[in-house]
Scaffold this active site. Structure first.
Site, PDB file in Angstrom:
ATOM      1  N   ASP A  32       0.825  -1.211   0.000  1.00  0.00           N
ATOM      2  CA  ASP A  32       0.000   0.000   0.000  1.00  0.00           C
ATOM      3  C   ASP A  32       0.862   1.266   0.000  1.00  0.00           C
ATOM      4  OD1 ASP A  32      -2.320   1.434   0.008  1.00  0.00           O
ATOM      5  OD2 ASP A  32      -2.730   1.188   2.144  1.00  0.00           O
ATOM      6  N   ASN A  80     -10.657  -1.967  -6.495  1.00  0.00           N
ATOM      7  CA  ASN A  80      -9.793  -1.088  -7.306  1.00  0.00           C
ATOM      8  C   ASN A  80     -10.422  -0.669  -8.637  1.00  0.00           C
ATOM      9  OD1 ASN A  80      -6.624  -2.544  -6.194  1.00  0.00           O
ATOM     10  ND2 ASN A  80      -7.727  -0.774  -5.422  1.00  0.00           N
TER      11      ASN A  80
END
Ligand code: FPP
Length: 267
Positions: A32, A80
């Site tokens: 991340d 996403n």
């Protein structure tokens, strides 16, 4: 002393602290912070993803060096797709390019690559290269590299439940036969040992729908470093932290039964 030498020395210091017998066999990573890393530098987010790929290569190398057998990374979640189309397209293109460039080396190093997730919405060329990479490396046995794409833990669990319900209504299994082992056999990770360690970068303290079933007993290590700045040194810190934990799986360290005292309870 050159900067490289200083870094090497720091890495060697950490390596000496690691018990090679207690390295996790399977490590899962939520990579991340790519976007934030780029934005902080005044760069488009795509730069963060590109740098993220070179970090991933470094971490695969470091995992192998330590004797870890399986690495599973979260490369694209079911959520996403909500990103701007241009970023989604960039990521799809990136997976394509990385596979094209790296598959020979992956194969030469006897690494098996496996994609975990619903691949159906991806473009034909990506599906093809995924399929050829998986079949090229399917018999490799030194290291397993799992890439989770269009993956969601809840979706995976619902799918497993549906498959079992279908088997039950077809009379192939009895509901009473459903247990953890049978459930596990319906997951996309069937046959793969659960991760002992989950690393998440960028300081976020969430599991974000990643391997919900498989992480039941995993140790979690949160690094404040953004993924593009993560490196072997930070990775070794995670392993050392993991090795300092006392993994009890809900039990306690063995104590004689008579040492337990009932202290009573009053409301
Ligand atoms: C998270 O950062 C990262 C991603 C969503 C993509 C990661 C993908 C790679 C590093 C490529 C890997 C390629 C292969 C073939 C395995 P973010 O964009 O969520 O960052 P932010 O939270 O700062 O916005």
């Amino acid at each position: 002393m050159s900067l490289e030498k200083v870094i090497d020395n720091k890495i060697n210091d950490l390596l000496m602290k690691i018990d090679k017998q207690k390295v996790p066999e399977h490590i899962a990573i939520i990579m991340d912070g790519n976007g934030r890393w780029a934005t902080k530098k005044g760069l488009p987010r795509s730069y963060g993803h590109n740098k993220g790929v070179s970090v991933l290569k470094e971490i695969i190398k470091a995992s192998k060096k330590l004797g870890c057998k399986t690495l599973t990374v979260y490369a694209f979640s079911t959520e996403n797709w909500t990103r701007p189309t241009k970023e989604v397209d960039f990521l799809i293109n990136l997976f394509n390019k990385v596979l094209k460039n790296e598959i020979e080396e992956i194969h030469e190093e006897s690494t098996k690559i496996k994609f975990i997730g619903d691949l159906s919405p991806f473009p034909k060329n990506l599906k093809e290269i995924i399929s050829s990479s998986e079949s090229l490396t399917k018999n490799n046995n030194k290291f397993l590299f799992n890439v989770c794409v269009n993956y969601g833990g809840r979706q995976e669990i619902v799918k497993a439940a549906k498959q079992l319900a279908l088997k039950s209504s077809a009379g192939e299994i009895k509901p009473s036969e459903i247990n953890e082992e049978l459930f596990n056999s319906q997951l996309l990770t069937r046959g793969i040992k659960d991760p002992e360690l989950l690393i998440r970068t960028s300081g976020e303290k969430r599991v974000s729908n990643f391997l919900l079933w498989q992480l039941a007993y995993s140790e979690i290590y949160i690094s404040d470093v953004l993924w593009p700045d993560f490196n072997e040194f930070e990775f070794l810190k995670a392993i050392i932290d993991y090795q300092s934990r006392n993994r009890r799986f809900g039990g306690i360290e063995s104590l004689p039964n008579e040492s337990f005292q009932d202290s009573g309870y009053s409301s």
